[in-house]
Design an enzyme around this catalytic site. Structure first.
Site, PDB file in Angstrom:
ATOM      1  N   LYS A  13     -45.762 -26.757 -24.646  1.00  0.00           N
ATOM      2  CA  LYS A  13     -45.356 -25.363 -24.822  1.00  0.00           C
ATOM      3  C   LYS A  13     -45.428 -24.941 -26.292  1.00  0.00           C
ATOM      4  O   LYS A  13     -45.716 -23.778 -26.591  1.00  0.00           O
ATOM      5  CB  LYS A  13     -43.956 -25.143 -24.247  1.00  0.00           C
ATOM      6  CG  LYS A  13     -43.899 -25.295 -22.724  1.00  0.00           C
ATOM      7  CD  LYS A  13     -44.871 -24.338 -22.037  1.00  0.00           C
ATOM      8  CE  LYS A  13     -44.785 -24.415 -20.530  1.00  0.00           C
ATOM      9  NZ  LYS A  13     -45.677 -23.445 -19.858  1.00  0.00           N
TER      10      LYS A  13
ATOM     11  N   TYR B  94     -43.248 -31.962 -22.085  1.00  0.00           N
ATOM     12  CA  TYR B  94     -43.281 -30.541 -21.731  1.00  0.00           C
ATOM     13  C   TYR B  94     -43.164 -29.676 -22.981  1.00  0.00           C
ATOM     14  O   TYR B  94     -43.915 -28.710 -23.167  1.00  0.00           O
ATOM     15  CB  TYR B  94     -42.131 -30.240 -20.771  1.00  0.00           C
ATOM     16  CG  TYR B  94     -41.995 -28.791 -20.381  1.00  0.00           C
ATOM     17  CD1 TYR B  94     -42.827 -28.229 -19.414  1.00  0.00           C
ATOM     18  CD2 TYR B  94     -41.019 -27.985 -20.961  1.00  0.00           C
ATOM     19  CE1 TYR B  94     -42.681 -26.902 -19.041  1.00  0.00           C
ATOM     20  CE2 TYR B  94     -40.872 -26.661 -20.601  1.00  0.00           C
ATOM     21  CZ  TYR B  94     -41.706 -26.120 -19.639  1.00  0.00           C
ATOM     22  OH  TYR B  94     -41.565 -24.799 -19.269  1.00  0.00           O
TER      23      TYR B  94
ATOM     24  N   THR C 118     -36.079 -21.478 -10.946  1.00  0.00           N
ATOM     25  CA  THR C 118     -37.264 -21.661 -10.113  1.00  0.00           C
ATOM     26  C   THR C 118     -37.334 -23.140  -9.728  1.00  0.00           C
ATOM     27  O   THR C 118     -36.395 -23.903  -9.968  1.00  0.00           O
ATOM     28  CB  THR C 118     -38.549 -21.277 -10.870  1.00  0.00           C
ATOM     29  OG1 THR C 118     -38.723 -22.177 -11.986  1.00  0.00           O
ATOM     30  CG2 THR C 118     -38.482 -19.835 -11.384  1.00  0.00           C
TER      31      THR C 118
ATOM     32  N   VAL D 207     -35.362 -21.052 -16.281  1.00  0.00           N
ATOM     33  CA  VAL D 207     -35.384 -20.032 -15.235  1.00  0.00           C
ATOM     34  C   VAL D 207     -35.079 -20.688 -13.888  1.00  0.00           C
ATOM     35  O   VAL D 207     -35.494 -21.824 -13.627  1.00  0.00           O
ATOM     36  CB  VAL D 207     -36.771 -19.337 -15.172  1.00  0.00           C
ATOM     37  CG1 VAL D 207     -36.750 -18.197 -14.154  1.00  0.00           C
ATOM     38  CG2 VAL D 207     -37.173 -18.814 -16.548  1.00  0.00           C
TER      39      VAL D 207
ATOM     40  N   ASP E 155     -53.747 -20.081  -7.214  1.00  0.00           N
ATOM     41  CA  ASP E 155     -52.908 -21.272  -7.294  1.00  0.00           C
ATOM     42  C   ASP E 155     -53.733 -22.431  -6.739  1.00  0.00           C
ATOM     43  O   ASP E 155     -54.722 -22.225  -6.019  1.00  0.00           O
ATOM     44  CB  ASP E 155     -51.624 -21.105  -6.480  1.00  0.00           C
ATOM     45  CG  ASP E 155     -50.526 -22.073  -6.912  1.00  0.00           C
ATOM     46  OD1 ASP E 155     -49.617 -21.648  -7.642  1.00  0.00           O
ATOM     47  OD2 ASP E 155     -50.597 -23.261  -6.533  1.00  0.00           O
TER      48      ASP E 155
ATOM     49  N   ASP F 195     -57.922 -24.399  -9.646  1.00  0.00           N
ATOM     50  CA  ASP F 195     -57.423 -25.551 -10.392  1.00  0.00           C
ATOM     51  C   ASP F 195     -57.582 -25.203 -11.864  1.00  0.00           C
ATOM     52  O   ASP F 195     -58.692 -25.211 -12.400  1.00  0.00           O
ATOM     53  CB  ASP F 195     -58.222 -26.802 -10.039  1.00  0.00           C
ATOM     54  CG  ASP F 195     -57.701 -28.050 -10.744  1.00  0.00           C
ATOM     55  OD1 ASP F 195     -56.862 -27.923 -11.666  1.00  0.00           O
ATOM     56  OD2 ASP F 195     -58.146 -29.153 -10.394  1.00  0.00           O
ATOM     57  N   VAL F 196     -56.479 -24.875 -12.521  1.00  0.00           N
ATOM     58  CA  VAL F 196     -56.558 -24.385 -13.902  1.00  0.00           C
ATOM     59  C   VAL F 196     -57.087 -25.434 -14.869  1.00  0.00           C
ATOM     60  O   VAL F 196     -57.462 -25.115 -16.004  1.00  0.00           O
ATOM     61  CB  VAL F 196     -55.188 -23.874 -14.392  1.00  0.00           C
ATOM     62  CG1 VAL F 196     -54.722 -22.684 -13.566  1.00  0.00           C
ATOM     63  CG2 VAL F 196     -54.134 -24.987 -14.398  1.00  0.00           C
TER      64      VAL F 196
END
Length: 277
Positions: A153, A149, A184, A182, A33, A57-58
C-alpha cells in the site's frame, strides 16, 4: 450522457458497493473481478444495457488489455477507472512464505500498476479521464503484523502520486484514496489474528458508505490528489513517519487498544452468528 466506470474487485467489499452506487446513479458500469460467481450475483438483476460484467485477473497484462478492449467495444470509452481489488495477509515479516509475497504483491501492487498503465494509455488516446487507486492508511503509516500488506500500500500510494504528476498534462487525473480499516471481508480476515491488532487501534471502524463519500466527493468531484480516511488519523500517520522510532514507543499501548476492539468484534460475531463484512 452517462459516464462509463471501470471497476476492479467488484465481487465483494468496496468494489461491489461502488459498482452498485454508480449503477444506481444511472451510469454505465464495467464490473470486473476474478470471481465470476460473485459478479453474477451482483449484476443479475441489473439493466444489461448499462452493465458489463467481466472476469479479470489484475495480475495479468493480457487479461487487463482484453477487458479494456471488450469494454471499449461495448461502451466506446472508459471515463473513470477505479483500481479497488486487493488482498490482505496477516503475519510477521519473519514468518510469511514466498507464496504470500507473490500473491499480495501481484494483486495489490502489480494489479494497480498494470491497471493504471493500460487505463491511462486509453484515456490519453481519448483525450482525458480519471483513475482512482485504493491504497490504505497502512500505506501512510507502517502497520506491524501487516508488514507485507503495508509495503504494497505504501508502493501503491507512491506510484499513484508519481503517475498523477506524469499524467496531469495529458488530461488524465489520478487520485489515491487511503482508508483506515473498513468493515468488509478484509476485517473478517483479520479479526481472529492478534498479529493484526494495530489495524483495530483507531477510532470507529469505517463503513463502505464512508469510503463511497470520500471517493465521490473528494476524489471524483473535487479531484483531490490524495484522500485520507479519516483525515485526522492519516495526518497523524504522516507526522509519525517523520520520527519512525517514536512509533515504536507507543506500539504497545496501541496494540492493547486494538486487542480490546478485536475482542468486541469477535464477541459480536459469536453472539450474532453473522458475518461482519
Amino acid at each position: 450522457m452517462p459516464t462509463t466506470y471501470f471497476l476492479t474487485g467488484c465481487a465483494n467489499g468496496i468494489g461491489r458497493h461502488m459498482a452498485q452506487v454508480f449503477y444506481d446513479q444511472g451510469h454505465n458500469v464495467v464490473a470486473t473481478d476474478i470471481d465470476p460467481v460473485g459478479l453474477a450475483t451482483l449484476t443479475a438483476h441489473w439493466d444489461q444495457t448499462r452493465v458489463f460484467a467481466l472476469k479479470l485477473d489484475v495480475r495479468s497484462a493480457a487479461s487487463w488489455q482484453e477487458a479494456i478492449d471488450q469494454s471499449l467495444t461495448r461502451f466506446g470509452c472508459i471515463d473513470v477507472g477505479l483500481n479497488i481489488a486487493g488482498v490482505v495477509h496477516v503475519g510477521y515479516a519473519a514468518e510469511f512464505n514466498p507464496a504470500d509475497v507473490d500473491l499480495v504483491v501481484d494483486v495489490n501492487l502489480k494489479g494497480v500498476v498494470l491497471g493504471t498503465r493500460l487505463l491511462a494509455a486509453q484515456m490519453v488516446k481519448q483525450g482525458g479521464g480519471q483513475i482512482v487507486n485504493i491504497a490504505s492508511l497502512a500505506g501512510v503509516a507502517p502497520i506491524q503484523g501487516l508488514s507485507l500488506y503495508s509495503a504494497t500500500k505504501f508502493a501503491v500510494r507512491g506510484f499513484s502520486l508519481a503517475a498523477a504528476g506524469e499524467l496531469r498534462k495529458q488530461g488524465v487525473q489520478v487520485s489515491v484514496v487511503c482508508p483506515d480499516l473498513v468493515n468488509t471481508d478484509m476485517l473478517t480476515a483479520q479479526i481472529d489474528h492478534p498479529e493484526a491488532a494495530l489495524s483495530f487501534s483507531g477510532g470507529r471502524i469505517l463503513t463502505v458508505q464512508d469510503v463511497e463519500r470520500a471517493i465521490v466527493r473528494e476524489a471524483l468531484q473535487r479531484r483531490k490528489l490524495e484522500v485520507l480516511i479519516p483525515n485526522s488519523r492519516g495526518w497523524l500517520g504522516k507526522i509519525g513517519n517523520l520520527f519512525p522510532a517514536l512509533g515504536f514507543s507507543i506500539t504497545d499501548s496501541l496494540r492493547k487498544k486494538g486487542l480490546k476492539k478485536q475482542a468486541i468484534w469477535q464477541s459480536q460475531k459469536t453472539s450474532d452468528g453473522q458475518k461482519v463484512a
